[in-house]
Structure formats: structure tokens, C-alpha cells
Write an enzyme that holds these catalytic residues in place. Structure first.
Site, PDB file in Angstrom:
ATOM      1  N   LYS A  11      43.507  40.783  46.007  1.00 27.52           N
ATOM      2  CA  LYS A  11      42.726  41.192  47.172  1.00 27.52           C
ATOM      3  C   LYS A  11      41.547  40.242  47.397  1.00 27.52           C
ATOM      4  CE  LYS A  11      39.720  44.518  46.660  1.00 27.52           C
ATOM      5  NZ  LYS A  11      38.933  45.732  46.528  1.00 27.52           N
TER       6      LYS A  11
ATOM      7  N   LYS B 226      34.398  40.504  47.781  1.00 28.89           N
ATOM      8  CA  LYS B 226      33.046  39.933  47.643  1.00 28.89           C
ATOM      9  C   LYS B 226      32.759  39.576  46.203  1.00 28.89           C
ATOM     10  CE  LYS B 226      31.183  43.146  50.977  1.00 28.89           C
ATOM     11  NZ  LYS B 226      30.713  44.524  50.901  1.00 28.89           N
TER      12      LYS B 226
ATOM     13  N   LYS C  48      36.410  47.886  37.716  1.00 29.45           N
ATOM     14  CA  LYS C  48      35.020  47.408  37.661  1.00 29.45           C
ATOM     15  C   LYS C  48      34.486  47.463  36.230  1.00 29.45           C
ATOM     16  CE  LYS C  48      33.491  48.372  42.380  1.00 29.45           C
ATOM     17  NZ  LYS C  48      32.578  49.144  43.236  1.00 29.45           N
TER      18      LYS C  48
HETATM   19  P1  TYM Z   1      33.450  48.021  50.404  1.00 24.66           P
HETATM   20  O1  TYM Z   1      32.109  47.569  50.817  1.00 24.66           O
HETATM   21  O2  TYM Z   1      33.988  47.558  49.103  1.00 24.66           O
HETATM   22  O3  TYM Z   1      34.540  47.649  51.486  1.00 24.66           O
HETATM   23  C1  TYM Z   1      34.340  47.983  52.845  1.00 24.66           C
HETATM   24  C2  TYM Z   1      35.673  48.178  53.548  1.00 24.66           C
HETATM   25  O4  TYM Z   1      36.427  46.955  53.545  1.00 24.66           O
HETATM   26  C3  TYM Z   1      37.741  47.198  53.082  1.00 24.66           C
HETATM   27  N1  TYM Z   1      38.218  45.995  52.384  1.00 24.66           N
HETATM   28  C4  TYM Z   1      39.388  45.394  52.651  1.00 24.66           C
HETATM   29  N2  TYM Z   1      40.385  45.682  53.505  1.00 24.66           N
HETATM   30  C5  TYM Z   1      41.462  44.859  53.517  1.00 24.66           C
HETATM   31  N3  TYM Z   1      41.569  43.765  52.709  1.00 24.66           N
HETATM   32  C6  TYM Z   1      40.594  43.442  51.834  1.00 24.66           C
HETATM   33  N4  TYM Z   1      40.709  42.371  51.064  1.00 24.66           N
HETATM   34  C7  TYM Z   1      39.440  44.270  51.769  1.00 24.66           C
HETATM   35  N5  TYM Z   1      38.295  44.243  51.034  1.00 24.66           N
HETATM   36  C8  TYM Z   1      37.568  45.300  51.431  1.00 24.66           C
HETATM   37  C9  TYM Z   1      37.590  48.386  52.127  1.00 24.66           C
HETATM   38  O5  TYM Z   1      38.809  49.054  51.952  1.00 24.66           O
HETATM   39  C10 TYM Z   1      36.565  49.214  52.841  1.00 24.66           C
HETATM   40  O6  TYM Z   1      37.177  50.016  53.848  1.00 24.66           O
HETATM   41  N6  TYM Z   1      33.715  52.683  48.748  1.00 24.66           N
HETATM   42  C11 TYM Z   1      33.671  51.960  50.013  1.00 24.66           C
HETATM   43  C12 TYM Z   1      32.387  52.209  50.747  1.00 24.66           C
HETATM   44  C13 TYM Z   1      32.166  53.629  51.108  1.00 24.66           C
HETATM   45  C14 TYM Z   1      32.899  54.414  52.040  1.00 24.66           C
HETATM   46  C15 TYM Z   1      32.270  55.686  52.065  1.00 24.66           C
HETATM   47  C16 TYM Z   1      33.992  54.153  52.844  1.00 24.66           C
HETATM   48  C17 TYM Z   1      31.184  54.434  50.616  1.00 24.66           C
HETATM   49  N7  TYM Z   1      31.237  55.660  51.177  1.00 24.66           N
HETATM   50  C18 TYM Z   1      32.743  56.732  52.883  1.00 24.66           C
HETATM   51  C19 TYM Z   1      34.482  55.181  53.661  1.00 24.66           C
HETATM   52  C20 TYM Z   1      33.858  56.446  53.661  1.00 24.66           C
HETATM   53  C21 TYM Z   1      33.830  50.485  49.667  1.00 24.66           C
HETATM   54  O7  TYM Z   1      34.246  50.155  48.626  1.00 24.66           O
HETATM   55  O8  TYM Z   1      33.422  49.593  50.538  1.00 24.66           O
END
Ligand code: TYM
Length: 337
Positions: free
Chosen positions: A198, A201, A115
Site C-alpha cells: 500500500k 505516509k 504498527k
Molecule cells: P489515514 O490518515 O491513515 O488515511 C486516510 C484515508 O486514506 C485512505 N488511504 C488509502 N486509500 C487507498 N490507497 C491507499 N494507499 C491509501 N492510504 C490511505 C485510508 O483508507 C483512509 O480512508 N483511521 C483513519 C482515520 C480516521 C477515520 C475516522 C476514518 C479516524 N477516525 C472515522 C473514517 C472515520 C486513517 O487511518 O486515516
């Protein structure tokens, strides 16, 4: 109290719609796991603001994300579905954990490094640096044993485990050590235009990103234009045919069919037919979700009421853990008035 296993996960409200990777890599798994476990699902708005967000859009995206959780099958009366910033204990525990996190340890987080590169060093903030520590606080506040996430979050859950173990050994048993639950087959869904990256968003171009809330015709068009290869065979080969392997993975999960049955069905028929079939499955799944989301968003007061109720439930659990952690560290208890 319940004797079910505690489960915690969350997503950032950083776009108007979730993308297919969020749906397959996280939501589908959450839906399955919520029945047998005591599940907490948050909309992590405090994480989202670690990169610049427009305030009005953030508010709207937070409600939209909540509506997508519900429309995709998360039941807010069985699971606790709430907005992270509604439970102040998250920010408070994150501070304690910041004080036991090594600077070098945080610097090694690959998402931070990625990032930072993407946003340019001028806009990299201390908040972005501390993002994984806030995530550790999320998980540890709820004594979560299982954390269902996609592959990209594995390192953050590892850090959470390290911090929990360090705190416990320094201050006495306080936190449960969690484990990431990553479904191997769907841990990483790839961009349809760039099938070795990957789906995300924050991708530079959205041509290969499927949005849960897009019009079905837009989704179908993106699938029909997905990058494949010149070989023509519908065969799962991640290494040599990443585009086709990605389409087969998505198809298999969303239609609940084995990859080999899809290979058999589309043998000799070419990519056009495969894409057409996949487009039907994806729009057939997302169409009703989209309609339900629009219904839920038409009554924001009801959605807010639900989120408030769930936040109260979350705070009850979180405050107990926070008070224990404050006490262990030696913070003076606040006198009752
Ligand atoms: P975020 O919002 O980036 O992503 C949410 C979830 O979607 C999964 N994900 C994917 N899985 C497979 N293929 C993809 N292309 C793909 N893109 C996204 C992510 O692995 C995630 O599970 N840091 C976390 C948010 C968070 C969190 C937490 C998660 C904050 N606190 C506590 C678990 C526990 C995140 O980046 O979410």
C-alpha cells in the site's frame, strides 16, 4: 436539521502532505459524496498522536491537512470540516466505548499489529491500542450511516458496527449502525516502487510515494521511475503486472477515463509514454491544489476561524449523542449551575 444521509470520515495530520492514496482512496470520493449527503470530515489529530509527533510539526500539519481538504474540493460551508480535538466529545465517548471493547477484540486489529511491529514493542502505547475505539467514537457521535474510506479501514468500521450494536443491546437504542463505503477499484493504491504494498505516509522509503504537495518536477520524476516489468505491454493485469495495473488505476481515476480506453491509447507504445501521460495528469491535478494550499496557509487566522466555526457545528451534533450515551450508561447528569 436535514434529511440528507449522514456521512463521516477523517484523515490523520501525520505528514506535511497527504499522499496520492489518501487523495484517490478517500478525498476524491468525499468530494463526490459531499453534495448528496450531510458530510462531516475531521482532521484526526488525537489519532495522529498515538505515535510520537513533534508538537510544532503536528500543529503545522493539522493546518496543512485542513488546507488540502479545502483545496481538493471539500466545501467548508456545505460540509463540516473540523479538527477532532476541538470537539471534546470524541475523547469522552471513546472512554465509554473502551469499557465495552474486549481486550482480545482490540488485539485482533491488523493495523495495530502492523504498527506495533513497525514501531517496536517498546514504543507501542495504550493509545495506539485504543486507536480503533476512538475511531468508533468519531463515527458514532454523528449518527453516520456511511463511512467512505480505503480498504485498510474496513476492519475498523466493522469494529465500530460491533460496538454500536453491543451498546444498543446492552443500554437501549442509542447509535446508528454505520457502513463502510469502499470504492473497489481505488480501495488500495500501491507504492510506485513496491507495487504490492500500500502507498503510505509512513513507508520506509518515500521513493514510491507521491505527495499532493510535492513540486511537480519531483512528482513527474517519481512517476517516470515507477517499477513496472519486462513485458512491455500496457495491459491491466493486477496479478502478473501489479506495477502497470497500479499506474493504470491511478491514471483512470485522475483522468476520469476507463482503463480499456487507456489500454487502447497506449497499446504498443511502451511504459515510457504511459508514465509521461500519467505524470501530466497527476501534476495537472496537484499543481492547482498545491497553489491553493499555499494561498490558504498564507492566512492562518482565516483558516483557524473557519475551523473554529465548523467545530462549533460539529460539537452541537456530537454533544447530543454523548449526553444520550452518558445517560443510557447511568452516569449522573451534571447539575446545571
Ligand atoms: P489515514 O490518515 O491513515 O488515511 C486516510 C484515508 O486514506 C485512505 N488511504 C488509502 N486509500 C487507498 N490507497 C491507499 N494507499 C491509501 N492510504 C490511505 C485510508 O483508507 C483512509 O480512508 N483511521 C483513519 C482515520 C480516521 C477515520 C475516522 C476514518 C479516524 N477516525 C472515522 C473514517 C472515520 C486513517 O487511518 O486515516
Amino acid at each position: 436539521m436535514t434529511d440528507k444521509t449522514r456521512l463521516y470520515s477523517g484523515m490523520q495530520p501525520s505528514a506535511e502532505s497527504l499522499q496520492l492514496g489518501n487523495y484517490i482512496g478517500a478525498l476524491l470520493n468525499w468530494k463526490k459524496l459531499q453534495e448528496a449527503n450531510d458530510a462531516f470530515f475531521s482532521i484526526v489529530d488525537l489519532h495522529a498522536i498515538t505515535v510520537a509527533q513533534d508538537p510544532a510539526l503536528l500543529r503545522s500539519n493539522t493546518r496543512r491537512t485542513a488546507a488540502q481538504y479545502i483545496a481538493a474540493g471539500i466545501d467548508p460551508s456545505a460540509s463540516t470540516l473540523y479538527v477532532q480535538s476541538h470537539v471534546p466529545a470524541h475523547a469522552e465517548l471513546a472512554w465509554l466505548l473502551n469499557t465495552i471493547t474486549g481486550f482480545g477484540e482490540a488485539s485482533r486489529m491488523t493495523q495495530f499489529k502492523d504498527k506495533s511491529l513497525r514501531h517496536g514493542s517498546d514504543s507501542v502505547t495504550v493509545g495506539l491500542f485504543a486507536y480503533p475505539v476512538l475511531m468508533a467514537a468519531d463515527i458514532l457521535l454523528y449518527d453516520a450511516k456511511i463511512v467512505p474510506v480505503g480498504e485498510d479501514q474496513r476492519q475498523h468500521v466493522e469494529l465500530t458496527r460491533d460496538l454500536a450494536a453491543r451498546f444498543n443491546s446492552r443500554f437501549g437504542e442509542t447509535f446508528v449502525i454505520p457502513e463502510a463505503d469502499i470504492v473497489k477499484e481505488t480501495a488500495k493504491i500501491y507504492d510506485l516502487q513496491n507495487p504490492t504494498s500500500k502507498m503510505s505516509k509512513s513507508a520506509e522509503s518515500h521513493a514510491g510515494v507521491i505527495w499532493v504537495l510535492d513540486e511537480p518536477s519531483v512528482t513527474a520524476k517519481k512517476i517516470m521511475r515507477a517499477v513496472t516489468d519486462a513485458d512491455g505491454g500496457v495491459v491491466f493485469d493486477r496479478e502478473n503486472k501489479p506495477g502497470v495495473a497500479n499506474l493504470l488505476t491511478i491514471y483512470s481515476v485522475m483522468a476520469n477515463r476507463s482503463i480499456s480506453s487507456l489500454e487502447d491509447e497506449y497499446a504498443g507504445r511502451g511504459y515510457g509514454d504511459l508514465k509521461k501521460g500519467l505524470a501530466e495528469v497527476v501534476t495537472g491535478t496537484f499543481g492547482p491544489i498545491r497553489e491553493r494550499v499555499l494561498e490558504l496557509l498564507a492566512d492562518p487566522a482565516e483558516l483557524d476561524r473557519l475551523l473554529a466555526q465548523n467545530a462549533d457545528r460539529a460539537a452541537e451534533v456530537a454533544n447530543v449523542t454523548l449526553a444520550k450515551a452518558y445517560d443510557r450508561v447511568g452516569l449522573l447528569p451534571r447539575p446545571r449551575r
